[in-house]
Scaffold this motif. Structure first.
Motif, PDB file in Angstrom:
ATOM      1  N   GLU A   1     -50.354  31.862 -14.576  1.00  0.00           N
ATOM      2  CA  GLU A   1     -49.147  31.381 -15.265  1.00  0.00           C
ATOM      3  C   GLU A   1     -48.554  30.148 -14.608  1.00  0.00           C
ATOM      4  O   GLU A   1     -47.341  30.027 -14.489  1.00  0.00           O
ATOM      5  CB  GLU A   1     -48.077  32.493 -15.325  1.00  0.00           C
ATOM      6  CG  GLU A   1     -48.586  33.836 -15.813  1.00  0.00           C
ATOM      7  CD  GLU A   1     -49.144  33.776 -17.211  1.00  0.00           C
ATOM      8  OE1 GLU A   1     -48.579  33.035 -18.035  1.00  0.00           O
ATOM      9  OE2 GLU A   1     -50.152  34.462 -17.456  1.00  0.00           O
TER      10      GLU A   1
ATOM     11  N   THR B   1     -44.321  30.473 -14.210  1.00  0.00           N
ATOM     12  CA  THR B   1     -43.635  31.423 -15.079  1.00  0.00           C
ATOM     13  C   THR B   1     -43.799  32.830 -14.519  1.00  0.00           C
ATOM     14  O   THR B   1     -44.914  33.290 -14.290  1.00  0.00           O
ATOM     15  CB  THR B   1     -44.211  31.369 -16.500  1.00  0.00           C
ATOM     16  OG1 THR B   1     -44.202  30.011 -16.943  1.00  0.00           O
ATOM     17  CG2 THR B   1     -43.391  32.211 -17.456  1.00  0.00           C
ATOM     18  N   THR B   2     -42.687  33.478 -14.270  1.00  0.00           N
ATOM     19  CA  THR B   2     -42.738  34.869 -13.805  1.00  0.00           C
ATOM     20  C   THR B   2     -42.002  35.749 -14.809  1.00  0.00           C
ATOM     21  O   THR B   2     -41.085  35.291 -15.496  1.00  0.00           O
ATOM     22  CB  THR B   2     -42.065  35.018 -12.422  1.00  0.00           C
ATOM     23  OG1 THR B   2     -40.781  34.403 -12.480  1.00  0.00           O
ATOM     24  CG2 THR B   2     -42.884  34.355 -11.340  1.00  0.00           C
ATOM     25  N   ILE B   3     -42.415  36.991 -14.877  1.00  0.00           N
ATOM     26  CA  ILE B   3     -41.731  37.946 -15.766  1.00  0.00           C
ATOM     27  C   ILE B   3     -40.873  38.861 -14.906  1.00  0.00           C
ATOM     28  O   ILE B   3     -41.370  39.510 -13.989  1.00  0.00           O
ATOM     29  CB  ILE B   3     -42.744  38.784 -16.567  1.00  0.00           C
ATOM     30  CG1 ILE B   3     -43.670  37.878 -17.359  1.00  0.00           C
ATOM     31  CG2 ILE B   3     -42.024  39.754 -17.489  1.00  0.00           C
ATOM     32  CD1 ILE B   3     -44.751  38.622 -18.096  1.00  0.00           C
TER      33      ILE B   3
ATOM     34  N   GLU C   1     -37.944  42.202 -20.830  1.00  0.00           N
ATOM     35  CA  GLU C   1     -38.741  41.263 -20.042  1.00  0.00           C
ATOM     36  C   GLU C   1     -38.137  39.875 -20.158  1.00  0.00           C
ATOM     37  O   GLU C   1     -37.920  39.376 -21.253  1.00  0.00           O
ATOM     38  CB  GLU C   1     -40.187  41.238 -20.558  1.00  0.00           C
ATOM     39  CG  GLU C   1     -40.930  42.515 -20.255  1.00  0.00           C
ATOM     40  CD  GLU C   1     -42.383  42.440 -20.681  1.00  0.00           C
ATOM     41  OE1 GLU C   1     -42.726  41.509 -21.424  1.00  0.00           O
ATOM     42  OE2 GLU C   1     -43.146  43.323 -20.274  1.00  0.00           O
TER      43      GLU C   1
ATOM     44  N   TYR D   1     -38.596  35.977 -19.142  1.00  0.00           N
ATOM     45  CA  TYR D   1     -39.497  34.966 -18.591  1.00  0.00           C
ATOM     46  C   TYR D   1     -38.689  33.954 -17.804  1.00  0.00           C
ATOM     47  O   TYR D   1     -37.714  33.391 -18.310  1.00  0.00           O
ATOM     48  CB  TYR D   1     -40.257  34.261 -19.722  1.00  0.00           C
ATOM     49  CG  TYR D   1     -41.254  35.160 -20.383  1.00  0.00           C
ATOM     50  CD1 TYR D   1     -42.555  35.250 -19.892  1.00  0.00           C
ATOM     51  CD2 TYR D   1     -40.904  35.933 -21.482  1.00  0.00           C
ATOM     52  CE1 TYR D   1     -43.476  36.073 -20.489  1.00  0.00           C
ATOM     53  CE2 TYR D   1     -41.820  36.776 -22.088  1.00  0.00           C
ATOM     54  CZ  TYR D   1     -43.110  36.847 -21.588  1.00  0.00           C
ATOM     55  OH  TYR D   1     -44.023  37.671 -22.171  1.00  0.00           O
TER      56      TYR D   1
ATOM     57  N   LYS E   1     -38.840  30.493 -15.516  1.00  0.00           N
ATOM     58  CA  LYS E   1     -39.654  29.341 -15.138  1.00  0.00           C
ATOM     59  C   LYS E   1     -39.088  28.680 -13.901  1.00  0.00           C
ATOM     60  O   LYS E   1     -37.915  28.339 -13.866  1.00  0.00           O
ATOM     61  CB  LYS E   1     -39.719  28.333 -16.294  1.00  0.00           C
ATOM     62  CG  LYS E   1     -40.498  28.858 -17.471  1.00  0.00           C
ATOM     63  CD  LYS E   1     -40.951  27.753 -18.400  1.00  0.00           C
ATOM     64  CE  LYS E   1     -41.884  28.354 -19.454  1.00  0.00           C
ATOM     65  NZ  LYS E   1     -42.619  27.348 -20.192  1.00  0.00           N
TER      66      LYS E   1
END
Lengths: 101, 81
Positions: free
Chosen positions: A34, A60-62, A71, A73, A75
């Motif tokens: 990601e 990008t992490t969730i 959830e 997202y 950035k």
């Protein structure tokens, strides 16, 4: 069977030509895990190892909202003046959107 | 031996300039017009659309896909949408 060789002025005969035509241009690179990179392509090789100048990395992490369990997202961006990218992490390379849009 | 390879090279020749779907190991689909591909299965696509979970997520004018990520290339008769 031998095919007669046609030589148009600017041509993409093999996929790496697309990368060659992007030299000294701003490109977009999609990486594993990601990660995305944007930067000016100074150099590359057949492995897609690349040197990018004025690079921006977007990770990008969730994250999961603790109350709603949604959830989210997230950035994270950072700027790197000069970046050497190892080719094996590369998924996609896209040349800049042509000027004059 | 060359007879066995023929269907493969025929397929590859046939899909040049045709709309294709390229699926990557990650499950992401790329739809676009196949400009060219090489022995590593590196692929150059035009008018590329990126589908994640079947949803259109991004469009690229041209896109280079690194061959090691490719699961399959599927020839499309016709473009949807």
């Amino acid at each position: 069977m031998e095919e007669s060789e046609q030589v148009p002025a600017v041509t993409v005969k093999e996929p790496l030509d697309l990368v060659r035509l992007s030299l000294d241009e701003k490109i977009y690179v999609k990486m594993r895990n990601e990660r995305e990179l944007k930067g000016r392509l100074h150099a590359y090789d057949q492995h897609l190892n690349m040197v990018l100048g004025d690079a921006e990395e977007i990770v990008t992490t969730i994250e999961i909202d603790e109350e709603t369990y949604e959830e989210v997202y997230k950035k994270t961006k950072r700027n790197i003046p000069m970046l050497f990218v190892r080719g094996d992490g590369v998924i996609l390379v896209s040349p800049p959107i042509r000027a004059g849009v | 031996m060359s007879n066995r390879k023929e269907p493969l090279s025929q397929f590859i020749q046939q899909i040049h300039g045709r709309p294709v779907v390229v699926k990557l190991n990650s499950g992401v689909d790329y739809r676009g017009v196949l400009a060219c591909l090489d022995g590593y299965m590196n692929i150059a696509l035009e008018q590329t659309e990126e589908y994640v979970n079947g949803q259109l997520k991004e469009k690229y004018g041209d896109a280079f896909l690194r061959g090691n990520n490719v699961l399959y290339i599927s020839a499309q008769k016709r473009r949807y949408n």
